[in-house]
Scaffold this motif. Structure first.
Motif, PDB file in Angstrom:
ATOM      1  N   ARG A  17       5.601  15.201  -1.864  1.00 19.47           N
ATOM      2  CA  ARG A  17       5.530  15.718  -0.488  1.00 19.47           C
ATOM      3  C   ARG A  17       4.801  17.066  -0.456  1.00 19.47           C
ATOM      4  O   ARG A  17       5.348  18.090  -0.035  1.00 19.47           O
ATOM      5  CB  ARG A  17       6.936  15.876   0.152  1.00 19.47           C
ATOM      6  N   THR A  24       0.571  14.895   4.585  1.00 23.25           N
ATOM      7  CA  THR A  24      -0.221  14.692   5.809  1.00 23.25           C
ATOM      8  C   THR A  24       0.675  14.404   7.007  1.00 23.25           C
ATOM      9  O   THR A  24       0.342  14.747   8.137  1.00 23.25           O
ATOM     10  CB  THR A  24      -1.186  13.513   5.606  1.00 23.25           C
ATOM     11  N   GLN A  25       1.805  13.774   6.723  1.00 21.89           N
ATOM     12  CA  GLN A  25       2.712  13.451   7.824  1.00 21.89           C
ATOM     13  C   GLN A  25       3.106  14.725   8.565  1.00 21.89           C
ATOM     14  O   GLN A  25       3.095  14.783   9.789  1.00 21.89           O
ATOM     15  CB  GLN A  25       3.949  12.751   7.237  1.00 21.89           C
ATOM     16  N   SER A  66      -0.449  13.249  -2.266  1.00 25.17           N
ATOM     17  CA  SER A  66       0.288  11.984  -2.333  1.00 25.17           C
ATOM     18  C   SER A  66      -0.479  10.921  -3.095  1.00 25.17           C
ATOM     19  O   SER A  66       0.117  10.053  -3.722  1.00 25.17           O
ATOM     20  CB  SER A  66       0.579  11.446  -0.931  1.00 25.17           C
ATOM     21  N   LYS A  67      -1.798  10.948  -2.989  1.00 28.69           N
ATOM     22  CA  LYS A  67      -2.601   9.935  -3.671  1.00 28.69           C
ATOM     23  C   LYS A  67      -3.056  10.436  -5.032  1.00 28.69           C
ATOM     24  O   LYS A  67      -3.068   9.679  -5.997  1.00 28.69           O
ATOM     25  CB  LYS A  67      -3.837   9.571  -2.829  1.00 28.69           C
ATOM     26  N   THR A 118      -4.006  15.913   0.858  1.00 28.70           N
ATOM     27  CA  THR A 118      -2.662  15.576   0.357  1.00 28.70           C
ATOM     28  C   THR A 118      -2.704  15.337  -1.146  1.00 28.70           C
ATOM     29  O   THR A 118      -3.730  14.936  -1.684  1.00 28.70           O
ATOM     30  CB  THR A 118      -2.128  14.307   1.064  1.00 28.70           C
ATOM     31  N   TYR A 159       0.850  -1.188   0.000  1.00 28.73           N
ATOM     32  CA  TYR A 159       0.000   0.000   0.000  1.00 28.73           C
ATOM     33  C   TYR A 159       0.886   1.239   0.000  1.00 28.73           C
ATOM     34  O   TYR A 159       1.863   1.301   0.734  1.00 28.73           O
ATOM     35  CB  TYR A 159      -0.906  -0.004   1.234  1.00 28.73           C
ATOM     36  N   ASP A 187      -8.537  13.500   8.142  1.00 26.46           N
ATOM     37  CA  ASP A 187      -7.501  13.088   7.183  1.00 26.46           C
ATOM     38  C   ASP A 187      -8.218  12.589   5.925  1.00 26.46           C
ATOM     39  O   ASP A 187      -8.764  11.492   5.900  1.00 26.46           O
ATOM     40  CB  ASP A 187      -6.648  11.991   7.843  1.00 26.46           C
TER      41      ASP A 187
HETATM   42  C1  LIG Z   1      -4.693   7.484   6.049  1.00 26.65           C
HETATM   43  C2  LIG Z   1      -3.619   8.181   5.282  1.00 26.65           C
HETATM   44  N1  LIG Z   1      -3.396   9.473   5.495  1.00 26.65           N
HETATM   45  C3  LIG Z   1      -2.452  10.147   4.803  1.00 26.65           C
HETATM   46  C4  LIG Z   1      -1.678   9.531   3.865  1.00 26.65           C
HETATM   47  C5  LIG Z   1      -0.679  10.313   3.046  1.00 26.65           C
HETATM   48  O1  LIG Z   1       0.302  10.811   3.782  1.00 26.65           O
HETATM   49  P1  LIG Z   1       1.307  11.870   3.127  1.00 26.65           P
HETATM   50  O2  LIG Z   1       0.497  13.019   2.624  1.00 26.65           O
HETATM   51  O3  LIG Z   1       2.191  12.254   4.244  1.00 26.65           O
HETATM   52  O4  LIG Z   1       2.025  11.172   2.018  1.00 26.65           O
HETATM   53  C6  LIG Z   1      -1.849   8.187   3.627  1.00 26.65           C
HETATM   54  C7  LIG Z   1      -0.981   7.510   2.664  1.00 26.65           C
HETATM   55  O5  LIG Z   1      -0.374   6.561   2.734  1.00 26.65           O
HETATM   56  C8  LIG Z   1      -2.844   7.497   4.341  1.00 26.65           C
HETATM   57  O6  LIG Z   1      -3.060   6.198   4.139  1.00 26.65           O
END
Ligand SMILES: Cc1ncc(COP(=O)(O)O)c(C=O)c1O
Length: 477
Positions: free
Chosen positions: A324, A186-187, A316-317, A314, A122, A284
């Motif tokens: 980032r 999101t981190q 990221s997806k 985010t 994942y 989130d």
């Molecule tokens: C629940 C959740 N939140 C946030 C993220 C994304 O995090 P980031 O934006 O730090 O890549 C993910 C991705 O793996 C996720 O599964």
């Protein structure tokens, strides 16, 4: 003089290190003369230039004085000859944060093998060469036209504007650029919220199961984590603690990892609870964009009249994780403090990437990519589920959730030990399978697989599921 070079890096640097350690541990006393460079080079089997360079460096750092030709001497500034060897640095105390953060390394979801034929981890991104090419063009354009100054901690105004328009269009969320803070994913959003909202020992509620990343940020920060169960309607609000937590973290549009959607009555109950107990909520919304049965659901924050929901989005997806790039929609009361925390953390997010993204959104490229990605992901998801049904049959129970970038499959009849054996066997055969267990405070009775499918094509997914069927045959329950 006995000197041992450590073989690491350029020879002159090795010689500098060896001489320094002789000086520091008292083997070479203050005032003692270093060997003449020509003779020393011969003894050590080095070139004279190397020895000269080493002496120059030691002279520049104040370890020796004197001149080439008239001799080089150890200065009187070094520590006393009887200086004990320094204690092992590993024994020197670190912060409580660092101690707590070690748990992350211990529990990290490890790749057992690299270079697997079918990697179902994942978080791996959707492969899309067209996006790579488009992004390359955007970056080049942004690099040429952007002013290369710091963008301000809150982020580039053009990007914040685009995000507001996008949120209104796609997530039913009306907000203004002044409430947007650009973060590095999101981190970082969790990390800034922890700094601004929580002291050590404060309680934060996490969903059970929950997002691994959120757990570890909050745990390392020193929060007391309180799990609250999720069922088919998401977080079970009636099980929220009587004693007020400071923070509640939820994934309402697509619970991670089960895929449940937080029902409307529960959303309202959660907002009422937060108002009653005076706590904050992090929403989130990591992949709310990707729903395959209906339009994306409106964000929880769009219902939030009390201004207690911090919305974390985010790219990221929707784009890729290595970008980032993410953002917060901040409650008015937290705007200043979150922006200050961002400044103190890393001043601001990278400017060229922000400018590239703003233009990609404005030009319609981002929406086009989303339409393509949604279609492609849906095909991949259908191929995965069809393959699972065909090759795994009733040995797995597939969790219905027509959204997101992963599928959860519970293993019928397996215990955790047998499930581990299955995953090991699959890895040996080139299929990367990963367990649901790390996403729980207490692992569920029945083991499950979290199957990420973004980085595999439809054809690869068909083959991967056939291979999974063979692994289930070879390692039965
Ligand atoms: C629940 C959740 N939140 C946030 C993220 C994304 O995090 P980031 O934006 O730090 O890549 C993910 C991705 O793996 C996720 O599964």
């Amino acid at each position: 003089m006995f000197l041992e070079l450590d073989g690491q890096g350029p020879q002159y640097a090795q010689l500098v290190r060896a001489l320094k350690s002789s000086i520091l541990d008292g083997r070479m006393l203050a005032g003692s003369r270093l060997p003449p460079t020509r003779e020393f080079a011969l003894n050590l089997g080095l070139s004279r230039t190397t020895v000269l360079a080493a002496y120059e460096q030691l002279r520049a750092e104040g370890f020796i004085n004197g001149r080439v030709g008239s001799g080089s001497y150890v200065t009187g500034l070094q520590l006393t000859p009887s200086l004990p060897r320094p204690a092992n640095a590993a024994d020197t105390a670190q912060s409580r944060y660092a101690e707590r953060a070690r748990l992350f390394r211990e529990r990290k979801i490890a790749r057992l093998h690299y270079g697997l034929r079918y990697e179902m981890r994942y978080g791996d991104p959707l492969t899309n060469p067209a996006l790579n090419a488009a992004w390359g063009r955007e970056l080049a354009r942004a690099a040429a036209y952007s002013t290369l100054g710091i963008t301000g901690s809150w982020g580039l105004p053009a990007l914040r504007q685009q995000i507001c328009a996008y949120l209104a269009r796609r997530r039913g969320l009306l907000t203004e650029p002044d409430k947007i803070l650009i973060v590095t994913g999101t981190q970082q959003a969790y990390s800034l919220c922890a700094r601004v909202l929580l002291d050590e020992g404060d309680t934060a509620v996490l969903e059970e199961p929950h997002y691994f990343g959120a757990y570890h940020v909050l745990h390392a920060h020193g929060a007391k984590l309180h799990p609250v169960r999720c069922d088919d309607d998401g977080l079970v609000c009636e099980e929220l603690p009587e004693q007020a937590p400071k923070l509640i973290c939820v994934t309402p549009s697509h619970q991670f990892p089960t895929g449940a959607v937080l029902s409307l009555p529960r959303r309202l109950e959660l907002l009422r609870y937060a108002a009653r107990k005076q706590c904050w909520i992090i929403e989130d919304d990591y992949d709310g964009e990707f729903r395959y049965d209906a339009h994306p659901l409106a964000a929880l924050r769009s219902l939030d009249e009390g201004d207690r929901v911090i919305y974390a989005g985010t790219f990221s997806k929707t784009l890729f994780g290595t970008l980032r790039m993410g953002y917060l929609v901040m409650p008015e009361a937290l705007r200043e403090d979150l922006t200050t925390a961002k400044y103190l953390s890393d001043v601001s997010s990278p400017g060229i990437e922000q400018a590239a993204l703003a233009h990609f959104m404005e030009s319609g490229g981002f929406e086009r990519h989303l339409r393509h990605a949604r279609k492609e992901l849906q095909c991949r998801r259908e191929a995965l589920i069809a393959g699972l049904r065909r090759h795994a049959g009733d040995r797995v129970e597939i969790v219905h959730s027509p959204a997101g970038m992963h599928v959860v499959a519970w293993l019928n009849g397996y215990d955790h030990e047998r499930a581990e054996a299955l995953m090991w066997y699959a890895h040996e055969r080139g299929l990367g399978l990963y367990s649901m267990a790390p996403h729980y405070f207490v692992p569920p009775k029945r083991p499950g697989l979290l199957l990420g499918y973004c980085s595999l094509s439809v054809a690869e997914l068909r083959d991967a599921m056939q291979l999974l069927g063979e692994c289930l045959d070879a390692v039965p329950a």
